[in-house]
Design an enzyme around this catalytic site. Sequence first.
Site, PDB file in Angstrom:
ATOM      1  N   HIS A  25      -4.210   4.528   4.248  1.00 24.72           N
ATOM      2  CA  HIS A  25      -5.375   3.689   4.443  1.00 24.72           C
ATOM      3  C   HIS A  25      -6.421   4.394   3.521  1.00 24.72           C
ATOM      4  O   HIS A  25      -7.055   3.531   2.690  1.00 24.72           O
ATOM      5  CB  HIS A  25      -5.475   3.058   5.556  1.00 24.72           C
ATOM      6  CG  HIS A  25      -6.712   2.142   5.477  1.00 24.72           C
ATOM      7  ND1 HIS A  25      -6.691   0.845   5.040  1.00 24.72           N
ATOM      8  CD2 HIS A  25      -8.035   2.476   6.210  1.00 24.72           C
ATOM      9  CE1 HIS A  25      -8.001   0.209   5.412  1.00 24.72           C
ATOM     10  NE2 HIS A  25      -8.726   1.268   5.924  1.00 24.72           N
ATOM     11  N   TYR A  82       2.701   5.484  11.661  1.00 26.65           N
ATOM     12  CA  TYR A  82       3.090   4.177  12.174  1.00 26.65           C
ATOM     13  C   TYR A  82       4.131   3.229  11.026  1.00 26.65           C
ATOM     14  O   TYR A  82       4.383   2.216  11.681  1.00 26.65           O
ATOM     15  CB  TYR A  82       1.707   3.529  12.582  1.00 26.65           C
ATOM     16  CG  TYR A  82       0.850   3.374  11.056  1.00 26.65           C
ATOM     17  CD1 TYR A  82       1.058   2.581  10.022  1.00 26.65           C
ATOM     18  CD2 TYR A  82      -0.281   4.290  11.081  1.00 26.65           C
ATOM     19  CE1 TYR A  82       0.406   2.695   8.764  1.00 26.65           C
ATOM     20  CE2 TYR A  82      -0.926   4.278   9.937  1.00 26.65           C
ATOM     21  CZ  TYR A  82      -0.894   3.545   8.690  1.00 26.65           C
ATOM     22  OH  TYR A  82      -1.895   3.406   7.812  1.00 26.65           O
ATOM     23  N   ARG A 112       0.897  -1.157  -0.088  1.00 30.09           N
ATOM     24  CA  ARG A 112      -0.022   0.129   0.068  1.00 30.09           C
ATOM     25  C   ARG A 112       0.899   1.209  -0.041  1.00 30.09           C
ATOM     26  O   ARG A 112       1.451   1.751   1.173  1.00 30.09           O
ATOM     27  CB  ARG A 112      -0.889  -0.044   1.306  1.00 30.09           C
ATOM     28  CG  ARG A 112      -2.064   1.121   0.973  1.00 30.09           C
ATOM     29  CD  ARG A 112      -2.768   1.063   2.545  1.00 30.09           C
ATOM     30  NE  ARG A 112      -2.143   1.962   3.430  1.00 30.09           N
ATOM     31  CZ  ARG A 112      -2.027   1.812   4.795  1.00 30.09           C
ATOM     32  NH1 ARG A 112      -2.743   0.936   5.301  1.00 30.09           N
ATOM     33  NH2 ARG A 112      -1.391   2.723   5.525  1.00 30.09           N
TER      34      ARG A 112
END
Length: 361
Positions: free
Chosen positions: A263, A272, A259
Amino acid sequence: MTIAAKFEIEYLQYLDAEGKQVRDDLPEFAKDLGHMVELYKLMLSTRVFDAKSIALQRTGKLGTYASCLGHEAAHVGIGSAMRPEDVYAPSYREYGAQLYRGVQPREVYMYWGGDERGNDYQKEPARHDFAWSVPIATQCLHAAGSALAFKIRGEKRVAVCTIGDGGSSKGDFYGAINIAGAQNLPLVAVIVNNQWAISVPRKIQSGAPTLAQKGIAAGLFSIQVDGNDIIAVRKAMEDALERARSGQGGSVLELVTYRLGDHTTADDARRYRGEQEVKDGWAKEPMKRLRNWLVAKKVWDDAKEEAWKAECDEWMDNEVNAYLETRTQPVSAMFDYTFAEVPADLAKQRDYVLSLENKAH
């Protein structure tokens, strides 16, 4: 010691990160260079669409949007392998597969803009596919139910569902593949492993060396695929669909990709994951490797790339305008489609909201 069972998971790849072939036994579709150019063009269209979508959200013209950046080979490979009569149950970012099957960008925008009419796809074969599913993994059960219907009716059709690495931990996913194995259903469950379930990394999502092996417990054929290699994705999908269509049962495919973006537009992945990890992801991204392969075959070049991008920009301008010019539904629409007979409490709320709207006019 007596061994009850053994298994292994095959890994499939044709193109490495630089677009060099790592095996010579190309599938038939990959020998058709004109077709491969068309697949690349759809991947490029999908990336242009994705960038435009994020721009719309950032300028307040779209709600929260789930980017598909980095998933182009996985998604286009899925969609291009399916037949029109098959049924697709997506999650919420597989736009490349849906665009191939006829979903229009304006419909995607209506959905993410808060208008459920976006789920009413107007073109075939997408018209008989399922709507986007934001609840995690529930679409897998919908696909399994469709596969059961196909078997009962004796139809040569296959149900395909897609799920993320995190979603493959849900009971809905396990229930779907279990019934598919127990009833020998024509189901292809595809795990698009992009390494992150929002902020939860793959390494703590499951202790299994592969996610593909989850299908072994259900009695399904299982394989891990380089999800950034569209030739490998398309080949694995074609094989799985043929097995299902011929009565040989379902499959679980794990497409290993990354990815590259957040998100969703409501997420900030910098909180993160590290910068180097993302750089490593870009080094393996799907567009570069297919483009390099096509350039080496002398069927693609910079001029063709720029010309196609210009066409994509015009296409997207038309789609965005169609979305922005769509007439808003009446306020009453939010009450009209859940119950055949509206309950008294909702009827009271509807009347109150309509009274406010009447006063405003």
